[in-house]
Design a protein around this motif. Structure first.
Motif, short mmCIF file in Angstrom:
data_model
loop_
_atom_site.label_atom_id
_atom_site.label_comp_id
_atom_site.label_asym_id
_atom_site.label_seq_id
_atom_site.Cartn_x
_atom_site.Cartn_y
_atom_site.Cartn_z
N GLN A 132 0.86 -1.23 0.00
CA GLN A 132 0.00 0.00 0.00
C GLN A 132 0.86 1.24 0.00
OE1 GLN A 132 -2.63 -0.15 3.30
NE2 GLN A 132 -4.38 -0.68 2.02
N GLU A 133 1.85 1.25 0.81
CA GLU A 133 2.70 2.41 0.87
C GLU A 133 3.45 2.59 -0.44
OE1 GLU A 133 5.18 2.50 4.35
OE2 GLU A 133 3.46 2.27 5.66
N MET A 134 3.81 1.48 -1.06
CA MET A 134 4.48 1.59 -2.35
C MET A 134 3.50 2.13 -3.40
SD MET A 134 7.60 0.77 -2.27
CE MET A 134 8.20 0.25 -3.79
N ASN A 135 2.30 1.64 -3.32
CA ASN A 135 1.28 2.12 -4.25
C ASN A 135 1.02 3.61 -4.01
OD1 ASN A 135 0.83 -0.19 -5.71
ND2 ASN A 135 -0.77 -0.93 -4.35
N ASN A 136 0.97 4.02 -2.78
CA ASN A 136 0.74 5.41 -2.43
C ASN A 136 1.92 6.26 -2.92
OD1 ASN A 136 -1.71 4.97 -1.22
ND2 ASN A 136 -0.87 4.86 0.85
N LEU A 137 3.03 5.77 -2.85
CA LEU A 137 4.22 6.54 -3.28
C LEU A 137 4.22 6.65 -4.80
CD1 LEU A 137 7.20 5.27 -1.16
CD2 LEU A 137 6.23 7.52 -1.15
N LEU A 138 3.80 5.65 -5.43
CA LEU A 138 3.81 5.65 -6.88
C LEU A 138 2.63 6.44 -7.44
CD1 LEU A 138 4.78 1.97 -7.69
CD2 LEU A 138 6.24 3.96 -7.88
N ASP A 139 1.67 6.65 -6.76
CA ASP A 139 0.47 7.38 -7.23
C ASP A 139 0.66 8.80 -7.09
OD1 ASP A 139 -1.13 5.25 -7.86
OD2 ASP A 139 -1.94 5.16 -5.82
#
Length: 139
Positions: A132-139
């Motif tokens: 999730q945090e990776m997704n949040n960072l990538l978004d």
């Protein structure tokens, strides 16, 4: 007869002196034989008494030994029973001890399984959180 004796004759029959001497010699011969037979009978009776006493002693010794052997067998049997009973008790105690150890090890294994499941869950959560945090960072 083996002792047939011929007597001389006198005017009124046999010679009395010859007959009396012959009877005396026969009597002495028979008394001598009788004495020898009595002596042999006494000797045999004495030997028989000695043999009977020996036999009684052997019989007594045999009975004594038989009683000792019987007592030894009884004692050995009693001791064997005690040893068997003691061994059974020890085996039961050892069985109980091992069963207790098995139960403790099963509990430890269950605890370890729970720990592994918890660790798996934490790992999945951490991975989800990381994702999730990776997704949040990538978004």
């Amino acid at each position: 007869m083996e002792n047939e004796k011929k007597f001389g004759t006198e005017m009124f029959g046999y010679d009395k002196k010859e007959v009396e001497e012959y009877v005396k010699s026969l009597k002495a011969e028979y008394e001598s034989k009788l004495q020898a037979e009595r002596s042999d009978a006494n000797r045999v009776a004495n030997e028989l008494t000695i043999v009977k006493k020996k036999l009684e002693k052997y019989e007594f010794d045999y009975v004594q030994r038989q009683e000792k052997v019987a007592n030894a067998l009884i004692t050995a049997e009693d001791q064997a029973k005690k040893i068997i009973e003691s061994s059974r008790n020890e085996a039961m105690q050892e069985k109980d001890r091992i069963e207790h150890l098995i139960e403790m090890e099963k509990e430890k294994l269950l605890d370890l399984k729970k720990d592994v499941i918890d660790l798996k869950e934490k790992t999945v959560r951490l991975l989800n959180q990381y994702s999730q945090e990776m997704n949040n960072l990538l978004d």
